[in-house]
Design a protein around this motif. Structure first.
Motif, PDB file in Angstrom:
ATOM      1  N   UNK A  60      32.084  26.698  46.860  1.00 50.40           N
ATOM      2  CA  UNK A  60      31.672  26.722  45.449  1.00 50.40           C
ATOM      3  C   UNK A  60      31.861  28.100  44.843  1.00 50.40           C
ATOM      4  N   UNK A  61      31.344  29.142  45.506  1.00 55.39           N
ATOM      5  CA  UNK A  61      31.303  30.464  44.874  1.00 55.39           C
ATOM      6  C   UNK A  61      32.617  31.205  45.053  1.00 55.39           C
ATOM      7  N   UNK A  62      33.124  31.262  46.297  1.00 49.78           N
ATOM      8  CA  UNK A  62      34.359  32.023  46.510  1.00 49.78           C
ATOM      9  C   UNK A  62      35.558  31.305  45.905  1.00 49.78           C
ATOM     10  N   UNK A  63      35.836  30.104  46.417  1.00 48.93           N
ATOM     11  CA  UNK A  63      37.046  29.415  45.982  1.00 48.93           C
ATOM     12  C   UNK A  63      36.916  28.980  44.535  1.00 48.93           C
ATOM     13  N   UNK A  64      35.676  28.660  44.101  1.00 52.66           N
ATOM     14  CA  UNK A  64      35.508  28.173  42.747  1.00 52.66           C
ATOM     15  C   UNK A  64      35.427  29.273  41.721  1.00 52.66           C
ATOM     16  N   UNK A  65      34.602  30.298  41.982  1.00 50.22           N
ATOM     17  CA  UNK A  65      34.289  31.263  40.927  1.00 50.22           C
ATOM     18  C   UNK A  65      35.023  32.586  41.101  1.00 50.22           C
ATOM     19  N   UNK A  66      34.963  33.165  42.311  1.00 52.33           N
ATOM     20  CA  UNK A  66      35.515  34.506  42.500  1.00 52.33           C
ATOM     21  C   UNK A  66      37.019  34.513  42.277  1.00 52.33           C
ATOM     22  N   UNK A  67      37.699  33.456  42.783  1.00 49.14           N
ATOM     23  CA  UNK A  67      39.151  33.407  42.631  1.00 49.14           C
ATOM     24  C   UNK A  67      39.545  33.274  41.166  1.00 49.14           C
ATOM     25  N   UNK A  68      38.741  32.495  40.410  1.00 51.73           N
ATOM     26  CA  UNK A  68      39.034  32.369  38.977  1.00 51.73           C
ATOM     27  C   UNK A  68      38.934  33.751  38.318  1.00 51.73           C
ATOM     28  N   UNK A  69      37.898  34.520  38.699  1.00 48.05           N
ATOM     29  CA  UNK A  69      37.756  35.868  38.148  1.00 48.05           C
ATOM     30  C   UNK A  69      38.960  36.727  38.503  1.00 48.05           C
ATOM     31  N   UNK A  70      39.406  36.658  39.769  1.00 47.63           N
ATOM     32  CA  UNK A  70      40.534  37.488  40.202  1.00 47.63           C
ATOM     33  C   UNK A  70      41.785  37.117  39.418  1.00 47.63           C
ATOM     34  N   UNK A  71      42.033  35.805  39.252  1.00 43.85           N
ATOM     35  CA  UNK A  71      43.238  35.382  38.540  1.00 43.85           C
ATOM     36  C   UNK A  71      43.146  35.782  37.073  1.00 43.85           C
ATOM     37  N   UNK A  72      41.936  35.668  36.491  1.00 42.82           N
ATOM     38  CA  UNK A  72      41.756  36.131  35.114  1.00 42.82           C
ATOM     39  C   UNK A  72      42.061  37.613  35.006  1.00 42.82           C
ATOM     40  N   UNK A  73      41.553  38.423  35.958  1.00 48.33           N
ATOM     41  CA  UNK A  73      41.800  39.867  35.910  1.00 48.33           C
ATOM     42  C   UNK A  73      43.294  40.147  36.024  1.00 48.33           C
ATOM     43  N   UNK A  74      43.990  39.388  36.901  1.00 47.25           N
ATOM     44  CA  UNK A  74      45.435  39.600  37.032  1.00 47.25           C
ATOM     45  C   UNK A  74      46.147  39.281  35.724  1.00 47.25           C
ATOM     46  N   UNK A  75      45.717  38.207  35.055  1.00 52.43           N
ATOM     47  CA  UNK A  75      46.386  37.851  33.805  1.00 52.43           C
ATOM     48  C   UNK A  75      46.068  38.866  32.722  1.00 52.43           C
ATOM     49  N   UNK A  76      44.808  39.330  32.653  1.00 55.83           N
ATOM     50  CA  UNK A  76      44.421  40.248  31.584  1.00 55.83           C
ATOM     51  C   UNK A  76      45.035  41.624  31.773  1.00 55.83           C
ATOM     52  N   UNK A  77      45.391  42.004  33.022  1.00 59.36           N
ATOM     53  CA  UNK A  77      46.053  43.284  33.218  1.00 59.36           C
ATOM     54  C   UNK A  77      47.570  43.136  33.220  1.00 59.36           C
ATOM     55  N   UNK A  78      48.074  42.026  32.685  1.00 58.24           N
ATOM     56  CA  UNK A  78      49.511  41.774  32.560  1.00 58.24           C
ATOM     57  C   UNK A  78      50.219  41.956  33.899  1.00 58.24           C
ATOM     58  N   UNK A  79      49.750  41.171  34.878  1.00 56.01           N
ATOM     59  CA  UNK A  79      50.376  41.241  36.195  1.00 56.01           C
ATOM     60  C   UNK A  79      51.824  40.762  36.096  1.00 56.01           C
ATOM     61  N   UNK A  80      52.741  41.502  36.717  1.00 55.38           N
ATOM     62  CA  UNK A  80      54.135  41.084  36.664  1.00 55.38           C
ATOM     63  C   UNK A  80      54.364  39.812  37.466  1.00 55.38           C
ATOM     64  N   UNK A  81      55.178  38.920  36.941  1.00 50.17           N
ATOM     65  CA  UNK A  81      55.523  37.700  37.657  1.00 50.17           C
ATOM     66  C   UNK A  81      56.862  37.933  38.340  1.00 50.17           C
ATOM     67  N   UNK A  82      56.972  37.460  39.579  1.00 50.31           N
ATOM     68  CA  UNK A  82      58.185  37.702  40.342  1.00 50.31           C
ATOM     69  C   UNK A  82      57.955  38.795  41.365  1.00 50.31           C
ATOM     70  N   UNK A  83      58.998  39.066  42.158  1.00 51.33           N
ATOM     71  CA  UNK A  83      58.845  40.028  43.241  1.00 51.33           C
ATOM     72  C   UNK A  83      58.809  41.449  42.712  1.00 51.33           C
TER      73      UNK A  83
END
Lengths: 176, 138
Positions: A60-83
């Protein structure tokens, strides 16, 4: 080797492999997704070890909530897509990191393995009732303290973003 | 019935991989992924050891089942959630002020006064608006 041993080893190999990919992959978003796989298989390990409540909380907490936060942070910091090759530190630093990691693993294994190698332990059928009674009986004050901690973490995150917004506008706006 | 060798080995391997991830990554969010792996390694060890736990004996007639390993694991998962909330807030603030989240990059000299002084002014005067404008004007 019992059945539980075999099932646990399957989950453990999957978890270790996914963790290795999570720290070595060259794509930022893939690292987060490999972390999902790692934490999910670790939840499977908890189920095999008889800790069902811990496994469910992990899901519930790790896979459900923490990962969503991490992916949000990656998107908000304009993570590059691709290698991208510049995600990792230079080669010599990675070599030192690998040596440190390997020696840490060897140290923990060398210290803890002599404690447990005796015999097979009994896994009880279900410990949920006992764990729940322990949380709200023996551990109730640390439990309440944790709710205060979560609230203060929420307020702290809010304040960090507010202070930086007030501070970053004059300096940050001009440079972009 | 189960042997505890495999859980201990898994915990050790996860700790090593987590330490490598913390040390070998430049992106701050990916460093946090290494921290999560380190915490999970501690959790696996706690749950493995909780299978050997005996009830805590208060006296000759009464004993309490504390389930310390499993309860501590749930507490650590909660702590990890609180930790990652604050850490990601700091990472986003870093991205907003500096423009990147590379933890190995040297700090840029010109950025320092623009970010530090309004924060200090906000902490002392309580009004971040006017001092910040005064700093950025000249």
């Amino acid at each position: 080797m019992t059945t539980r041993d075999i099932v646990f080893i399957c989950f453990a190999v999957l978890a270790a492999g996914c963790a290795l990919l999570a720290v070595t992959t060259k794509q930022v978003v893939h690292a987060a997704l490999w972390l999902v796989a790692t934490l999910g298989t670790i939840a499977g390990c908890y189920f095999v070890l008889g800790a069902e409540l811990v496994g469910l909380v992990q899901l519930l907490i790790y896979v459900g909530a923490v990962i969503i936060l991490v992916i949000f942070a990656l998107m908000l910091t304009r993570a590059p897509i691709g290698k991208h090759d510049d995600l990792a530190t230079p080669g010599w630093q990675r070599a030192v990191a690998a040596v440190v990691g390997a020696s840490l693993a060897a140290l923990i294994a060398a210290v803890v393995l002599p404690v447990v190698t005796d015999a097979a332990v009994d896994i009880p059928a279900s410990t949920n009732k006992g764990v729940s009674a322990a949380i709200f009986g023996v551990w109730v004050w640390p439990f309440e303290l944790l709710s205060v901690l979560l609230l203060s973490a929420l307020i702290g995150a809010f304040i960090v973003s507010q202070v930086v917004r007030a501070a970053g506008r004059p300096g940050g706006g001009e440079r972009r | 019935m189960m042997h505890l060798t495999a859980p201990v080995l898994l915990s050790a391997v996860l700790a090593g991989i987590g330490a490598y991830g913390v040390l070998a990554r430049r992106n701050a969010v990916l460093v946090l992924i290494g921290v999560e792996l380190l915490l999970s390694s501690a959790n696996v060890l706690l749950v493995a050891m909780s299978t050997q736990e005996r009830p805590y004996v208060l006296s000759e007639t009464t004993s309490v089942a504390m389930y310390g390993g499993q309860v501590m694991t749930i507490f650590i998962i909660t702590l990890a959630a609180a930790e990652i909330v604050v850490a990601l807030a700091i990472v986003l603030a870093m991205f907003r002020v500096i423009g990147h989240i590379d933890v190995t990059a040297a700090p840029e000299g010109e950025v320092e006064p623009a970010t530090d002084e309004p924060v200090a002014a906000a902490a002392s005067a309580g009004d971040p608006g006017s001092p910040a404008q005064g700093v950025s004007g000249p």
